[in-house]
Design a protein around this motif. Structure first.
Motif, PDB file in Angstrom:
ATOM      1  N   SER A  69       8.613   6.171  13.542  1.00  0.00           N
ATOM      2  CA  SER A  69       7.927   5.298  12.579  1.00  0.00           C
ATOM      3  C   SER A  69       7.938   5.919  11.194  1.00  0.00           C
ATOM      4  CB  SER A  69       6.486   5.041  13.029  1.00  0.00           C
ATOM      5  OG  SER A  69       6.452   4.344  14.258  1.00  0.00           O
ATOM      6  N   SER A  70       7.710   7.224  11.128  1.00  0.00           N
ATOM      7  CA  SER A  70       7.737   7.924   9.849  1.00  0.00           C
ATOM      8  C   SER A  70       9.099   7.789   9.185  1.00  0.00           C
ATOM      9  CB  SER A  70       7.383   9.406  10.053  1.00  0.00           C
ATOM     10  OG  SER A  70       7.474  10.123   8.841  1.00  0.00           O
ATOM     11  N   ASN A  71      10.163   7.947   9.974  1.00  0.00           N
ATOM     12  CA  ASN A  71      11.517   7.834   9.434  1.00  0.00           C
ATOM     13  C   ASN A  71      11.855   6.392   9.067  1.00  0.00           C
ATOM     14  OD1 ASN A  71      11.951  10.593   9.819  1.00  0.00           O
ATOM     15  ND2 ASN A  71      12.733  10.294  11.896  1.00  0.00           N
ATOM     16  N   GLN A 103       5.231   9.469   4.971  1.00  0.00           N
ATOM     17  CA  GLN A 103       4.747  10.717   5.537  1.00  0.00           C
ATOM     18  C   GLN A 103       3.532  10.431   6.411  1.00  0.00           C
ATOM     19  OE1 GLN A 103       2.916  13.433   2.768  1.00  0.00           O
ATOM     20  NE2 GLN A 103       3.461  15.235   3.981  1.00  0.00           N
ATOM     21  N   ILE A 104       3.462  11.080   7.565  1.00  0.00           N
ATOM     22  CA  ILE A 104       2.291  10.968   8.434  1.00  0.00           C
ATOM     23  C   ILE A 104       1.581  12.318   8.442  1.00  0.00           C
ATOM     24  CG2 ILE A 104       1.472  10.648  10.800  1.00  0.00           C
ATOM     25  CD1 ILE A 104       3.710   8.688  11.266  1.00  0.00           C
ATOM     26  N   ILE A 163       0.858  -1.183   0.000  1.00  0.00           N
ATOM     27  CA  ILE A 163       0.000   0.000   0.000  1.00  0.00           C
ATOM     28  C   ILE A 163       0.897   1.236   0.000  1.00  0.00           C
ATOM     29  CG2 ILE A 163      -1.756   1.303   1.259  1.00  0.00           C
ATOM     30  CD1 ILE A 163      -2.718  -1.309   2.467  1.00  0.00           C
ATOM     31  N   GLU A 164       0.801   2.031  -1.043  1.00  0.00           N
ATOM     32  CA  GLU A 164       1.620   3.234  -1.154  1.00  0.00           C
ATOM     33  C   GLU A 164       0.908   4.418  -0.506  1.00  0.00           C
ATOM     34  OE1 GLU A 164       4.553   3.098  -2.222  1.00  0.00           O
ATOM     35  OE2 GLU A 164       4.656   1.248  -3.396  1.00  0.00           O
ATOM     36  N   GLY A 165       1.658   5.499  -0.333  1.00  0.00           N
ATOM     37  CA  GLY A 165       1.058   6.744   0.130  1.00  0.00           C
ATOM     38  C   GLY A 165       1.294   7.016   1.602  1.00  0.00           C
ATOM     39  N   PRO A 166       0.834   8.176   2.055  1.00  0.00           N
ATOM     40  CA  PRO A 166       1.043   8.577   3.455  1.00  0.00           C
ATOM     41  C   PRO A 166       0.084   7.865   4.400  1.00  0.00           C
ATOM     42  CG  PRO A 166      -0.266  10.229   2.336  1.00  0.00           C
ATOM     43  CD  PRO A 166       0.133   9.216   1.291  1.00  0.00           C
TER      44      PRO A 166
END
Length: 216
Positions: free
Chosen positions: A174-176, A181-182, A146-149
């Motif tokens: 987690s974002s890193n 991107q969150i 699943i792609e995307g933020p």
């Protein structure tokens, strides 16, 4: 005398009105809290359903691997935020050859453990954290990818101030780590301050005003 009696009755009515207003405010506040918890539980139920569907669609080997990955990520998340020995456990059974999953939290203390359903463990905060961790785990192990933020609406709204700093750090790491991107909406000042980019939305005279905050 009639006027004095009338004034007394008016004062009694005013006091009753003030008491009823106070009761209404308490009831209204309690209702808002119940609705907020109900929303959290509904979102939690939704993500649990998706995880169960994931188990149902995978092979026996894939199911075991997915179970281990989800348990590990959620357990690490709980331990990082609550700073205690706590585990997230998934128990899989089969009914009519269809896998079913039950979710538990095990809190380990000196010499003994307590196993409970997440909904009744440490209040709403645990459910909030598990919901976030499950979303991250589900997105990371889903095939196809699943792609995307990652979009979060009021994450950790039932997490106490004692742990909200840990939640913010967990989201940032987690974002890193996952290179995602969150994007989140929050009323919590600390969570808004950890962001690389944040905006404040104010409503004035019925119009929304968006203000870009200074870089952190």
């Amino acid at each position: 005398m009639d006027i004095n009696l009338l004034n007394e009755e008016i004062l009694k009515l005013q006091r009753k009105i003030d008491i009823d207003k106070g009761k209404r405010e308490v009831i209204s506040k309690n209702l808002d809290e119940v609705n907020s918890k109900l929303k959290s539980l509904t979102e939690y139920e939704d993500i649990l359903s998706k995880v169960i569907i994931l188990f149902q669609k995978t092979s026996s080997y894939g199911r075991i691997q997915a179970k281990k990955q989800i348990e590990d990520l959620v357990s690490r998340c709980l331990q990082f935020i609550f700073e205690t020995d706590i585990e997230f456990v998934i128990e899989i059974t089969e009914s009519r050859n269809i896998p079913q999953a039950e979710f538990y939290v095990i809190s380990n203390y000196d010499g003994y453990s307590v196993k409970t359903k997440p909904e009744i463990s440490r209040g709403g905060g645990v459910v909030d954290i598990i919901s976030i961790a499950l979303r991250l785990a589900f997105i990371q192990i889903h095939k196809p990818i699943i792609e995307g933020p990652i979009l979060l609406d009021e994450p950790g709204k039932h997490v106490s101030d004692d742990y909200i700093f840990n939640l913010g750090e967990f989201l940032k790491q987690s974002s890193n780590m996952f290179k995602r991107q969150i994007i989140m909406v929050t009323h919590n000042n600390h969570l808004s301050q950890i962001c690389d980019l944040s905006y404040t939305v104010e409503i004035k005279n019925g119009k929304s005003k968006v203000i870009k905050n200074d870089a952190n």
